[in-house]
Design an enzyme around this catalytic site. Sequence first.
Site, PDB file in Angstrom:
ATOM      1  N   LYS A   8       0.816  -1.222   0.000  1.00 24.65           N
ATOM      2  CA  LYS A   8       0.000   0.000   0.000  1.00 24.65           C
ATOM      3  C   LYS A   8       0.852   1.276   0.000  1.00 24.65           C
ATOM      4  O   LYS A   8       2.056   1.234   0.295  1.00 24.65           O
ATOM      5  CB  LYS A   8      -0.924  -0.032   1.218  1.00 24.65           C
ATOM      6  CG  LYS A   8      -1.950  -1.166   1.172  1.00 24.65           C
ATOM      7  CD  LYS A   8      -2.942  -1.050   2.321  1.00 24.65           C
ATOM      8  CE  LYS A   8      -3.971  -2.159   2.271  1.00 24.65           C
ATOM      9  NZ  LYS A   8      -4.996  -2.006   3.325  1.00 24.65           N
ATOM     10  N   TYR A  48     -12.442  -1.843  -3.593  1.00 23.39           N
ATOM     11  CA  TYR A  48     -12.939  -2.009  -2.221  1.00 23.39           C
ATOM     12  C   TYR A  48     -14.454  -1.904  -2.128  1.00 23.39           C
ATOM     13  O   TYR A  48     -14.986  -1.565  -1.054  1.00 23.39           O
ATOM     14  CB  TYR A  48     -12.274  -0.986  -1.309  1.00 23.39           C
ATOM     15  CG  TYR A  48     -10.857  -1.359  -0.892  1.00 23.39           C
ATOM     16  CD1 TYR A  48     -10.624  -2.488  -0.107  1.00 23.39           C
ATOM     17  CD2 TYR A  48      -9.767  -0.595  -1.271  1.00 23.39           C
ATOM     18  CE1 TYR A  48      -9.338  -2.845   0.291  1.00 23.39           C
ATOM     19  CE2 TYR A  48      -8.476  -0.935  -0.877  1.00 23.39           C
ATOM     20  CZ  TYR A  48      -8.271  -2.065  -0.097  1.00 23.39           C
ATOM     21  OH  TYR A  48      -7.000  -2.413   0.302  1.00 23.39           O
ATOM     22  N   THR A  90      -5.414  -7.105  10.571  1.00 26.85           N
ATOM     23  CA  THR A  90      -5.646  -5.770   9.974  1.00 26.85           C
ATOM     24  C   THR A  90      -5.084  -4.661  10.858  1.00 26.85           C
ATOM     25  O   THR A  90      -4.441  -3.730  10.368  1.00 26.85           O
ATOM     26  CB  THR A  90      -7.169  -5.541   9.797  1.00 26.85           C
ATOM     27  OG1 THR A  90      -7.687  -6.590   8.984  1.00 26.85           O
ATOM     28  CG2 THR A  90      -7.451  -4.202   9.141  1.00 26.85           C
ATOM     29  N   ASN A 111      -2.041   0.177   6.771  1.00 29.44           N
ATOM     30  CA  ASN A 111      -1.542  -1.091   7.301  1.00 29.44           C
ATOM     31  C   ASN A 111      -0.651  -1.863   6.327  1.00 29.44           C
ATOM     32  O   ASN A 111      -0.590  -3.089   6.352  1.00 29.44           O
ATOM     33  CB  ASN A 111      -2.711  -1.950   7.816  1.00 29.44           C
ATOM     34  CG  ASN A 111      -3.677  -2.347   6.726  1.00 29.44           C
ATOM     35  OD1 ASN A 111      -3.547  -1.894   5.590  1.00 29.44           O
ATOM     36  ND2 ASN A 111      -4.636  -3.195   7.047  1.00 29.44           N
ATOM     37  N   HIS A 114      -2.247  -5.334   1.579  1.00 26.09           N
ATOM     38  CA  HIS A 114      -3.553  -5.988   1.449  1.00 26.09           C
ATOM     39  C   HIS A 114      -3.315  -7.424   0.985  1.00 26.09           C
ATOM     40  O   HIS A 114      -2.376  -7.671   0.232  1.00 26.09           O
ATOM     41  CB  HIS A 114      -4.410  -5.261   0.400  1.00 26.09           C
ATOM     42  CG  HIS A 114      -5.596  -6.059  -0.043  1.00 26.09           C
ATOM     43  ND1 HIS A 114      -6.771  -6.086   0.676  1.00 26.09           N
ATOM     44  CD2 HIS A 114      -5.776  -6.884  -1.098  1.00 26.09           C
ATOM     45  CE1 HIS A 114      -7.626  -6.896   0.061  1.00 26.09           C
ATOM     46  NE2 HIS A 114      -7.040  -7.384  -1.009  1.00 26.09           N
ATOM     47  N   GLU A 125      -9.534 -10.335  -7.603  1.00 22.91           N
ATOM     48  CA  GLU A 125      -8.551  -9.270  -7.383  1.00 22.91           C
ATOM     49  C   GLU A 125      -7.354  -9.394  -8.325  1.00 22.91           C
ATOM     50  O   GLU A 125      -6.776  -8.384  -8.722  1.00 22.91           O
ATOM     51  CB  GLU A 125      -8.113  -9.275  -5.910  1.00 22.91           C
ATOM     52  CG  GLU A 125      -9.266  -8.870  -4.987  1.00 22.91           C
ATOM     53  CD  GLU A 125      -8.901  -8.770  -3.518  1.00 22.91           C
ATOM     54  OE1 GLU A 125      -9.728  -8.253  -2.740  1.00 22.91           O
ATOM     55  OE2 GLU A 125      -7.795  -9.224  -3.130  1.00 22.91           O
TER      56      GLU A 125
HETATM   57  P1  CMP Z   1      -7.348  -4.466   3.652  1.00 23.60           P
HETATM   58  O1  CMP Z   1      -6.865  -5.814   4.025  1.00 23.60           O
HETATM   59  O2  CMP Z   1      -6.788  -3.830   2.431  1.00 23.60           O
HETATM   60  O3  CMP Z   1      -8.950  -4.510   3.533  1.00 23.60           O
HETATM   61  C1  CMP Z   1      -9.759  -3.389   3.760  1.00 23.60           C
HETATM   62  C2  CMP Z   1      -8.994  -2.213   4.314  1.00 23.60           C
HETATM   63  O4  CMP Z   1      -9.782  -1.255   4.970  1.00 23.60           O
HETATM   64  C3  CMP Z   1      -8.045  -2.702   5.399  1.00 23.60           C
HETATM   65  O5  CMP Z   1      -7.026  -3.469   4.874  1.00 23.60           O
HETATM   66  C4  CMP Z   1      -7.650  -1.390   6.018  1.00 23.60           C
HETATM   67  O6  CMP Z   1      -6.707  -0.656   5.250  1.00 23.60           O
HETATM   68  C5  CMP Z   1      -8.989  -0.672   5.983  1.00 23.60           C
HETATM   69  N1  CMP Z   1      -9.708  -0.835   7.244  1.00 23.60           N
HETATM   70  C6  CMP Z   1     -10.295  -1.941   7.740  1.00 23.60           C
HETATM   71  N2  CMP Z   1     -10.884  -1.705   8.915  1.00 23.60           N
HETATM   72  C7  CMP Z   1     -10.696  -0.397   9.162  1.00 23.60           C
HETATM   73  C8  CMP Z   1     -11.078   0.467  10.218  1.00 23.60           C
HETATM   74  N3  CMP Z   1     -11.804   0.029  11.257  1.00 23.60           N
HETATM   75  N4  CMP Z   1     -10.703   1.746  10.130  1.00 23.60           N
HETATM   76  C9  CMP Z   1     -10.003   2.198   9.077  1.00 23.60           C
HETATM   77  N5  CMP Z   1      -9.601   1.430   8.040  1.00 23.60           N
HETATM   78  C10 CMP Z   1      -9.941   0.147   8.094  1.00 23.60           C
END
Ligand code: CMP
Length: 140
Positions: A8, A48, A90, A111, A114, A125
């Site tokens: 990311k 998303y 996550t 984070n 993904h 995906e």
């Molecule tokens: P990802 O695995 O890419 O899937 C969805 C993304 O949404 C996740 O990683 C985070 O980057 C984001 N995400 C998921 N939960 C939250 C949350 N509670 N607050 C903010 N971002 C979130």
Amino acid sequence: MKTLAIIKPDAVAGGKIGKILAHLEGAGFTIRAARFMRLSQAQARAFYVVHKEQPFYDSLVKFMTSGACMPVLLEHEDAVRALREAIGATDPAEATKGSVRGLYAESKERNAIHASDSAETAERETAFFFSEDELNALQG
Ligand code: CMP
């Protein structure tokens, strides 16, 4: 089998691409395809779309379009499960210490990486970023 990861924008901007790819290769993954790109708003929203009702959706789209990212197609005999284990939870506060997110994630949103959450999602995906022709050509 194969699964999709995206390094990311936070990890790209933070200079973590090499460390993350080395971590994944060290965990037994083979890199089968990769690109370096900046997602458009439309692409991020579509990628998303399952989260479109979530309160964090707009913020997530803003973050994912904030800079370059790196979609990577990874192969492993148990790719989906193994990648989710390698990247950790996550929320970095809950991620295993030595996992990719444990090492490099800043927050629940920023984070670092993904990973597809199932074999079906991995197919969708993967097709989002890589065409059949391109993947066939890479297999040579
Ligand atoms: P990802 O695995 O890419 O899937 C969805 C993304 O949404 C996740 O990683 C985070 O980057 C984001 N995400 C998921 N939960 C939250 C949350 N509670 N607050 C903010 N971002 C979130």
